[in-house]
Design a protein around this motif. Structure first.
Motif, PDB file in Angstrom:
ATOM      1  N   GLY A 184       0.735  -1.252  -0.228  1.00  0.00           N
ATOM      2  CA  GLY A 184      -0.179   0.048  -0.155  1.00  0.00           C
ATOM      3  C   GLY A 184       0.776   1.296   0.127  1.00  0.00           C
ATOM      4  N   ASN A 185       2.230   1.102  -0.004  1.00  0.00           N
ATOM      5  CA  ASN A 185       3.133   2.182   0.025  1.00  0.00           C
ATOM      6  C   ASN A 185       3.045   2.835  -1.353  1.00  0.00           C
ATOM      7  N   LEU A 186       2.232   4.043  -1.490  1.00  0.00           N
ATOM      8  CA  LEU A 186       2.107   4.547  -2.689  1.00  0.00           C
ATOM      9  C   LEU A 186       3.131   6.020  -2.678  1.00  0.00           C
ATOM     10  N   PHE A 187       4.176   5.982  -2.054  1.00  0.00           N
ATOM     11  CA  PHE A 187       5.071   7.119  -1.939  1.00  0.00           C
ATOM     12  C   PHE A 187       6.349   6.794  -2.661  1.00  0.00           C
ATOM     13  N   THR A 188       6.387   5.500  -3.498  1.00  0.00           N
ATOM     14  CA  THR A 188       7.607   5.130  -4.114  1.00  0.00           C
ATOM     15  C   THR A 188       6.956   4.884  -5.457  1.00  0.00           C
ATOM     16  N   PHE A 189       8.035   4.527  -6.264  1.00  0.00           N
ATOM     17  CA  PHE A 189       7.851   4.395  -7.934  1.00  0.00           C
ATOM     18  C   PHE A 189       7.851   2.976  -8.174  1.00  0.00           C
ATOM     19  N   ARG A 190       7.498   2.142  -7.215  1.00  0.00           N
ATOM     20  CA  ARG A 190       7.562   0.729  -7.367  1.00  0.00           C
ATOM     21  C   ARG A 190       6.255   0.059  -8.176  1.00  0.00           C
ATOM     22  N   HIS A 191       5.422   1.018  -7.972  1.00  0.00           N
ATOM     23  CA  HIS A 191       3.843   0.875  -8.602  1.00  0.00           C
ATOM     24  C   HIS A 191       3.915   0.773 -10.113  1.00  0.00           C
ATOM     25  N   PHE A 192       4.926   1.571 -10.611  1.00  0.00           N
ATOM     26  CA  PHE A 192       5.088   1.546 -12.069  1.00  0.00           C
ATOM     27  C   PHE A 192       5.805   0.236 -12.699  1.00  0.00           C
ATOM     28  N   ASP A 193       6.282  -0.527 -11.680  1.00  0.00           N
ATOM     29  CA  ASP A 193       7.219  -1.897 -12.425  1.00  0.00           C
ATOM     30  C   ASP A 193       6.127  -2.834 -12.454  1.00  0.00           C
ATOM     31  N   ASP A 194       5.500  -3.273 -13.536  1.00  0.00           N
ATOM     32  CA  ASP A 194       4.531  -4.250 -13.496  1.00  0.00           C
ATOM     33  C   ASP A 194       4.970  -5.604 -13.153  1.00  0.00           C
ATOM     34  N   LYS A 195       6.162  -5.735 -13.265  1.00  0.00           N
ATOM     35  CA  LYS A 195       6.853  -7.182 -12.730  1.00  0.00           C
ATOM     36  C   LYS A 195       6.811  -7.259 -11.285  1.00  0.00           C
ATOM     37  N   LYS A 196       7.482  -6.236 -10.890  1.00  0.00           N
ATOM     38  CA  LYS A 196       7.272  -6.175  -9.273  1.00  0.00           C
ATOM     39  C   LYS A 196       6.235  -6.301  -8.620  1.00  0.00           C
ATOM     40  N   ILE A 197       5.302  -5.481  -9.292  1.00  0.00           N
ATOM     41  CA  ILE A 197       3.952  -5.489  -8.621  1.00  0.00           C
ATOM     42  C   ILE A 197       3.211  -6.986  -8.755  1.00  0.00           C
ATOM     43  N   ASP A 198       3.476  -7.804  -9.934  1.00  0.00           N
ATOM     44  CA  ASP A 198       2.749  -9.006 -10.101  1.00  0.00           C
ATOM     45  C   ASP A 198       3.733 -10.031  -9.031  1.00  0.00           C
ATOM     46  N   ARG A 199       4.936  -9.906  -8.690  1.00  0.00           N
ATOM     47  CA  ARG A 199       5.614 -10.552  -7.590  1.00  0.00           C
ATOM     48  C   ARG A 199       4.975 -10.434  -6.410  1.00  0.00           C
ATOM     49  N   ASP A 200       5.014  -8.744  -5.859  1.00  0.00           N
ATOM     50  CA  ASP A 200       4.410  -8.479  -4.847  1.00  0.00           C
ATOM     51  C   ASP A 200       2.888  -9.326  -4.444  1.00  0.00           C
ATOM     52  N   HIS A 201       2.107  -9.167  -5.558  1.00  0.00           N
ATOM     53  CA  HIS A 201       0.868  -9.610  -5.407  1.00  0.00           C
ATOM     54  C   HIS A 201       0.986 -10.957  -5.262  1.00  0.00           C
ATOM     55  N   ASN A 202       1.490 -11.807  -5.834  1.00  0.00           N
ATOM     56  CA  ASN A 202       1.617 -13.275  -5.878  1.00  0.00           C
ATOM     57  C   ASN A 202       2.267 -13.592  -4.640  1.00  0.00           C
ATOM     58  N   GLU A 203       3.020 -12.974  -4.090  1.00  0.00           N
ATOM     59  CA  GLU A 203       3.746 -13.145  -2.489  1.00  0.00           C
ATOM     60  C   GLU A 203       2.780 -12.919  -1.521  1.00  0.00           C
TER      61      GLU A 203
END
Length: 111
Positions: A58-77
């Motif tokens: 839920g941390n929206l103060f980073t730019f990680r939410h622009f990295d689709d692969k990272k988002i998918d990995r986080d969601h899967n974890e």
């Protein structure tokens, strides 16, 4: 060790709290479990880990939410963590809890 009854809710704010007292709130889904003090402690640790990861997502103060692969990995974890929570709820759950979990189709076929 003797097992005691506890109540677990999956509210993101208080997810890691396992209470010996049932909260009479129609808006809250509580799952009843029967656990030893050690089982309760281990389950609280799992809940805390899953909740901490949810807060990271839920941390929206980073730019990680622009990295689709990272988002998918986080969601899967996070989903794996939730699956572990429901597996443990089912394992420790009373018959009523097991029925609730079956109704929402969250029973792992390996159980």
């Amino acid at each position: 060790m003797e097992k005691e009854l506890f109540y677990v809710n999956l509210n993101p704010i208080s997810m890691e709290t396992i209470s010996p007292i049932k909260v009479d709130d129609g808006q809250l889904i509580e799952y009843e479990i029967s656990a030893t003090p050690e089982e309760k402690k281990e389950f609280e640790k799992l809940l805390h880990e899953v909740q901490a990861h949810d807060v990271e997502l839920g941390n929206l103060f980073t730019f990680r939410h622009f990295d689709d692969k990272k988002i998918d990995r986080d969601h899967n974890e996070y989903q794996r963590g939730l699956n572990d929570v429901f597996d443990e709820l089912y394992r420790l759950g009373t018959e009523e809890t097991k029925e609730k979990i079956k109704e929402i189709h969250l029973v792992n076929d390996d159980m």
